[in-house]
Design a protein around this motif. Structure first.
Motif, PDB file in Angstrom:
ATOM      1  N   LEU A 139       0.799  -1.214   0.000  1.00  0.00           N
ATOM      2  CA  LEU A 139       0.000   0.000   0.000  1.00  0.00           C
ATOM      3  C   LEU A 139       0.836   1.270   0.000  1.00  0.00           C
ATOM      4  N   ASN A 140       1.995   1.236   0.652  1.00  0.00           N
ATOM      5  CA  ASN A 140       2.811   2.454   0.718  1.00  0.00           C
ATOM      6  C   ASN A 140       3.946   2.469  -0.312  1.00  0.00           C
ATOM      7  N   GLN A 141       3.928   1.520  -1.237  1.00  0.00           N
ATOM      8  CA  GLN A 141       4.854   1.487  -2.383  1.00  0.00           C
ATOM      9  C   GLN A 141       6.329   1.569  -1.974  1.00  0.00           C
ATOM     10  N   ASP A 142       6.689   0.812  -0.878  1.00  0.00           N
ATOM     11  CA  ASP A 142       8.097   0.802  -0.467  1.00  0.00           C
ATOM     12  C   ASP A 142       8.781  -0.494  -0.884  1.00  0.00           C
ATOM     13  N   GLY A 143       8.127  -1.291  -1.693  1.00  0.00           N
ATOM     14  CA  GLY A 143       8.715  -2.509  -2.218  1.00  0.00           C
ATOM     15  C   GLY A 143       8.577  -3.711  -1.321  1.00  0.00           C
ATOM     16  N   GLN A 144       7.835  -3.610  -0.216  1.00  0.00           N
ATOM     17  CA  GLN A 144       7.667  -4.762   0.661  1.00  0.00           C
ATOM     18  C   GLN A 144       6.298  -4.705   1.337  1.00  0.00           C
ATOM     19  N   ILE A 145       5.845  -5.869   1.764  1.00  0.00           N
ATOM     20  CA  ILE A 145       4.580  -5.988   2.482  1.00  0.00           C
ATOM     21  C   ILE A 145       4.903  -6.448   3.884  1.00  0.00           C
ATOM     22  N   VAL A 146       4.600  -5.622   4.874  1.00  0.00           N
ATOM     23  CA  VAL A 146       4.951  -5.945   6.252  1.00  0.00           C
ATOM     24  C   VAL A 146       3.739  -5.723   7.146  1.00  0.00           C
ATOM     25  N   THR A 147       3.778  -6.346   8.309  1.00  0.00           N
ATOM     26  CA  THR A 147       2.778  -6.092   9.349  1.00  0.00           C
ATOM     27  C   THR A 147       3.458  -5.343  10.476  1.00  0.00           C
ATOM     28  N   GLY A 148       2.891  -4.260  10.919  1.00  0.00           N
ATOM     29  CA  GLY A 148       3.515  -3.487  11.984  1.00  0.00           C
ATOM     30  C   GLY A 148       3.442  -2.013  11.708  1.00  0.00           C
ATOM     31  N   PRO A 149       4.208  -1.234  12.456  1.00  0.00           N
ATOM     32  CA  PRO A 149       4.111   0.228  12.341  1.00  0.00           C
ATOM     33  C   PRO A 149       4.327   0.729  10.921  1.00  0.00           C
ATOM     34  N   ASN A 150       5.302   0.136  10.212  1.00  0.00           N
ATOM     35  CA  ASN A 150       5.574   0.593   8.859  1.00  0.00           C
ATOM     36  C   ASN A 150       4.409   0.271   7.943  1.00  0.00           C
ATOM     37  N   GLY A 151       3.802  -0.887   8.159  1.00  0.00           N
ATOM     38  CA  GLY A 151       2.687  -1.292   7.319  1.00  0.00           C
ATOM     39  C   GLY A 151       1.439  -0.473   7.554  1.00  0.00           C
ATOM     40  N   LYS A 152       1.348   0.140   8.708  1.00  0.00           N
ATOM     41  CA  LYS A 152       0.137   0.911   8.997  1.00  0.00           C
ATOM     42  C   LYS A 152       0.134   2.274   8.311  1.00  0.00           C
ATOM     43  N   LYS A 153       1.302   2.694   7.854  1.00  0.00           N
ATOM     44  CA  LYS A 153       1.373   4.008   7.218  1.00  0.00           C
ATOM     45  C   LYS A 153       1.018   3.886   5.743  1.00  0.00           C
ATOM     46  N   ALA A 154      -0.281   4.003   5.478  1.00  0.00           N
ATOM     47  CA  ALA A 154      -0.743   3.839   4.112  1.00  0.00           C
ATOM     48  C   ALA A 154      -1.878   4.803   3.828  1.00  0.00           C
ATOM     49  N   LEU A 155      -2.070   5.106   2.581  1.00  0.00           N
ATOM     50  CA  LEU A 155      -3.147   5.970   2.119  1.00  0.00           C
ATOM     51  C   LEU A 155      -3.861   5.262   0.985  1.00  0.00           C
ATOM     52  N   VAL A 156      -5.181   5.156   1.086  1.00  0.00           N
ATOM     53  CA  VAL A 156      -5.948   4.577  -0.014  1.00  0.00           C
ATOM     54  C   VAL A 156      -7.032   5.573  -0.423  1.00  0.00           C
ATOM     55  N   TYR A 157      -7.558   5.352  -1.612  1.00  0.00           N
ATOM     56  CA  TYR A 157      -8.564   6.231  -2.218  1.00  0.00           C
ATOM     57  C   TYR A 157      -9.928   5.550  -2.140  1.00  0.00           C
ATOM     58  N   SER A 158     -10.911   6.265  -1.626  1.00  0.00           N
ATOM     59  CA  SER A 158     -12.275   5.745  -1.603  1.00  0.00           C
ATOM     60  C   SER A 158     -13.110   6.504  -2.626  1.00  0.00           C
ATOM     61  N   PHE A 159     -14.038   5.795  -3.254  1.00  0.00           N
ATOM     62  CA  PHE A 159     -14.886   6.436  -4.256  1.00  0.00           C
ATOM     63  C   PHE A 159     -16.317   5.982  -4.048  1.00  0.00           C
ATOM     64  N   ASN A 160     -17.154   6.926  -3.636  1.00  0.00           N
ATOM     65  CA  ASN A 160     -18.561   6.645  -3.363  1.00  0.00           C
ATOM     66  C   ASN A 160     -19.327   6.682  -4.680  1.00  0.00           C
TER      67      ASN A 160
END
Length: 811
Positions: A385-406
């Motif tokens: 989600l944060n485009q850092d080249g890895q998928i992790v669980t934890g503090p780093n993984g929580k820093k993400a932004l996604v787009y919602s479209f109603n």
């Protein structure tokens, strides 16, 4: 006309309407336009079809009335009609019409909410005078989603919420006239959601002369608009036009812009003097940045505050303007067949099909990366989600932004047909049927956004989804509603003498809403509850009567009284969300609307005035369910709306006209408000939000040959922003100026050049104009106890703005 040819024409209309339904199932200011003369009596019944004039209140006139109208028909030049802001009316109910004379002088690109602003009873505001914003309006205290709206006889209210998005429909150059029924809609209107009145507008009929009409406009905030219309002229019995406009401007506060492209068209086949078929098209594609609604405190601190203009890398800033998009694409196609079946019998057929797709964008910073590949966990994704080249669980993984479209996608076919039958000189009967079946899909899917720039991968939100491990798209909700509306109606008009007119009628409406609603579909855990929801099927039906009486005192004076019951089936979310939250289903909104009025018309002075009262039941508002965290629909049992409105025009000094309108509205809540888990609020005796008591308009116009000018002043009284009346916004006055000049033809191929200047809010007034979030309690306590409070948010008045337009016709 030969009977076989007429039968074929009628068959064409019905066949095209049937094909619309089949397709639905398969998909699951320029010259030459024929128009009603400004100031003439509301169109006589033979010409009162909904695609040529918005005022069809005389389409069931008796033969006696038709003869009277023909005998007393008066021209616009002989009456004082406010430069097109007022028209002669003869219906036994409250009605007002804005004609093309006023429309062509308005700002370029004005939408219908701006054009009706001076009509008595109407409270119209906008946060962007370019017409690129939808605006807000109410009529005698009824909100916009409680008022029916049609274009060329076809309905444009959202089939689910009854909301109207004015920027989606039509260019002002193509609008012939606009009519407002302030009290009770005509029974033949295709309305399922009109507790209050009705607004109708019609596009101009095609010119008999071929040519090209062109306008170019520039203005404040990098406003630029191009309009082009091609007129075919007479091609045998058929004449047509098609137009294109490109409209864009920067937002007047904050970053972002507004961009709308429109294509309109109309064709008219005149079979003979008594039979015709017209076809109309409205197409729109818009990409708009949203304005941020502000609290009273925010607006006082910084009137130009808006969404964040810059995005800090890796901040997951959901207030970044690049996430706040309003995108939509839609088209409306309709036909209008008008046929004379016999000397005493006429048939009108209006089939239509509407398609719309789009919605509003936003951001979420709650999503986290996870290495889990087995369980569907909402707001957790096995994606980078944060485009850092890895998928992790934890503090780093929580820093993400996604787009919602109603998102909302609608397929809407329908047909209205009615018969008008003469039963003698003094009696006429109108009867018919309206049927439509709409399919609406609604959802809020999540998709990828760039963590470094804050920009969505796809602003339309229809790709690059955030997925569950099993491949499902993560979405806040999925809903589907199939709405079937069936209406039959009959109205009898009786004119026993030249002075008296009586109308009595009734309509029966049956509305069914069926479908499903699921919150967090596919979710098995995570931050939100597992998926929940269900199917639903609700039916609503009601007989609504209407009565109108008019007494023509003399050729100048009329008295009239109109009364009718209105009915609005609950919005689709009042069915779906109430089901998933376990709350009782809403009752339909109902109202008894009364008008008692007087009209006077002569060569110098014209006026109309009405007193009105509406006993309104089951007004829909939002409550909150603590268990699910969802909003749902609840109701305020009774609302009393009453007042007085008037309009007048005077002609003086040969070329001057003065028009004025005034509205006094008292909109009182007569029940307390049960807001669910937010508590019960003692709203009895309080004033409805967005219901100023006083509204007034004055317009001084000058028109002499090629030169014209007008100066207008508008006053909006103070209004409350919350149901408990703890926050009040002050009244405000704005001044507007418009002028133009029509030059002589430059050549036979270069005709009718003109220039027009429109200046809005010339004193640069700042004001809050409309409360947008229906707050219950802005501040304070309830009976000394702490209660849930919400600060009202508002749309804002745009500062001083100018627009300059040049135009001409070619060939």
């Amino acid at each position: 006309m030969k009977r076989t040819h007429l039968s074929m024409a009628i068959a064409v209309v019905f066949a095209m309407s049937a094909s619309m339904a089949v397709a639905q199932d398969a998909t699951d200011q320029n010259q030459g336009a024929r128009k009603p003369a400004a100031g003439t009596v509301a169109a006589q019944r033979g010409n009162a079809n909904a695609s040529s004039t918005s005022n069809t209140t005389n389409d069931n006139a008796t033969l006696r009335s038709v003869q009277q109208l023909s005998a007393v028909q008066v021209s616009a030049d002989s009456l004082s009609l406010g430069g097109g802001l007022m028209s002669v009316q003869t219906a036994p109910k409250a009605v007002s019409t804005i004609t093309r004379d006023a429309i062509v002088k308005a700002g370029p690109g004005s939408n219908f909410t701006q054009l009706i602003a001076t009509i008595p009873g109407v409270n119209s505001t906008t946060d962007d005078v370019t017409g690129l914003s939808d605006g807000n309006y109410s009529i005698r205290g009824f909100q916009s989603n409680e008022i029916g709206v049609t274009v060329n006889g076809a309905p444009i209210n959202d089939s689910g919420s009854y909301a109207v998005f004015a920027s989606e429909y039509g260019d002002s150059e193509n609008v012939g006239d606009i009519t407002v029924l302030q009290g009770t809609p005509d029974l033949d209107m295709p309305d399922a959601g009109a507790s209050g009145g009705h607004i109708a507008w019609a596009t101009i009929d095609p010119s008999h002369k071929a040519g090209v009409d062109f306008t170019e406009s520039y203005g404040s905030h990098d406003y630029h608009r191009t309009f082009l219309r091609l007129n075919t002229g007479d091609l045998g019995p058929v004449r047509s036009w098609i137009s294109f406009s490109d409209n864009k401007a920067d937002k007047w506060r904050g970053a972002g812009d507004l961009h709308i492209r429109k294509v309109d068209g109309k064709a008219l086949w005149t079979i003979d003097d008594n039979n015709s078929i017209s076809a109309s098209l409205q197409y729109n594609r818009e990409t708009r940045s949203q304005y941020r609604y502000l609290t009273k405190a925010q607006a006082k601190s910084d009137y130009f505050l808006d969404w964040d203009e810059a995005y800090k890398a890796k901040s997951a800033d959901t207030n970044y303007y690049g996430l706040k998009n309003n995108l939509f694409s839609n088209y409306m196609f309709s036909l209008d067949g008008e046929f004379k079946l016999a000397d005493s019998l006429r048939l009108s057929v209006v089939p239509y099909f509407q398609y719309g797709d789009g919605g509003t964008g936003g951001g979420s910073s709650f999503f986290a990366e996870t290495t889990n590949t087995k369980q569907n966990q909402n707001e957790n994704a096995h994606q980078d989600l944060n485009q850092d080249g890895q998928i992790v669980t934890g503090p780093n993984g929580k820093k993400a932004l996604v787009y919602s479209f109603n998102r909302s996608t609608t397929y809407r076919p329908g047909i209205l047909f009615k018969f008008n039958q003469d039963l003698g000189m003094d009696n006429s009967l109108e009867y018919g049927l309206w049927y439509e079946r709409t399919r609406q899909y609604q959802s809020e899917p999540y998709s990828m956004a760039n963590y470094m720039t804050g920009t969505p991968d796809n602003i339309w939100g229809d790709s690059d989804y955030v997925l569950y491990p099993d491949g499902q798209i993560q979405s806040a909700y999925n809903e589907f509603t199939k709405t079937t509306n069936e209406k039959v109606f009959v109205t009898d008009t009786w004119t026993p003498t030249d002075q008296w007119t009586f109308q009595l009628g009734a309509a029966y409406l049956h509305a069914e809403r069926e479908g499903y609603a699921y919150e967090y579909p596919g979710n098995q855990g995570g931050f939100n509850p597992p998926a929940f929801g269900s199917n639903f099927d609700r039916n609503y039906h009601k007989v609504t009567p209407a009565l109108g009486v008019k007494y023509q005192i003399d050729e100048n004076n009329q008295l009239f009284y109109g009364v009718g019951e209105t009915y609005r089936a609950p919005v689709n979310t009042a069915v779906s969300l109430n089901l998933v939250t376990g709350r009782p289903s809403n009752k339909p909104e109902q109202s008894w609307n009364n008008d008692l009025g007087w009209r006077f018309y002569n060569d110098v002075f014209s006026a109309s005035a009405e007193i009105y009262r509406a006993n309104f039941s089951n007004r829909t508002v939002s409550g909150f369910d603590q268990d699910t965290g969802e909003s749902y629909s609840t109701q305020i049992g009774r609302v009393k709306q009453q007042g007085f409105d008037a309009e007048a025009s005077i002609k003086f000094l040969e070329h001057f006209k003065l028009y004025g309108s005034y509205t006094y509205t008292q909109s009182k809540l007569e029940s307390d408000f049960n807001a669910g888990d937010d508590g019960i609020y003692p709203t009895k005796g309080k004033t409805m939000i967005n219901a100023p008591r006083n509204l007034g308009h004055l317009v001084l116009s000058y028109d002499n040959g090629p030169f014209w000018a007008s100066l207008g002043a508008s006053y909006h009284g103070s209004f409350y922003g919350d149901f408990m009346n703890t926050e009040k916004s002050g009244g405000y006055t704005t001044f507007n100026f418009s002028t133009g000049y029509h030059f002589n033809d430059f050549a036979t191929w270069f005709r009718s050049p003109y220039v027009k200047v429109n200046l809005a809010n010339i004193t640069d007034r700042h004001a809050l104009v409309y409360a947008t979030n229906s707050a219950t309690l802005a501040s304070g306590t309830i009976n000394g106890q702490k209660a849930f409070t919400t600060a009202p948010t508002y749309s804002l008045l745009e500062p001083r703005t100018f627009m300059v337009t040049i135009g001409a016709s070619f060939f």
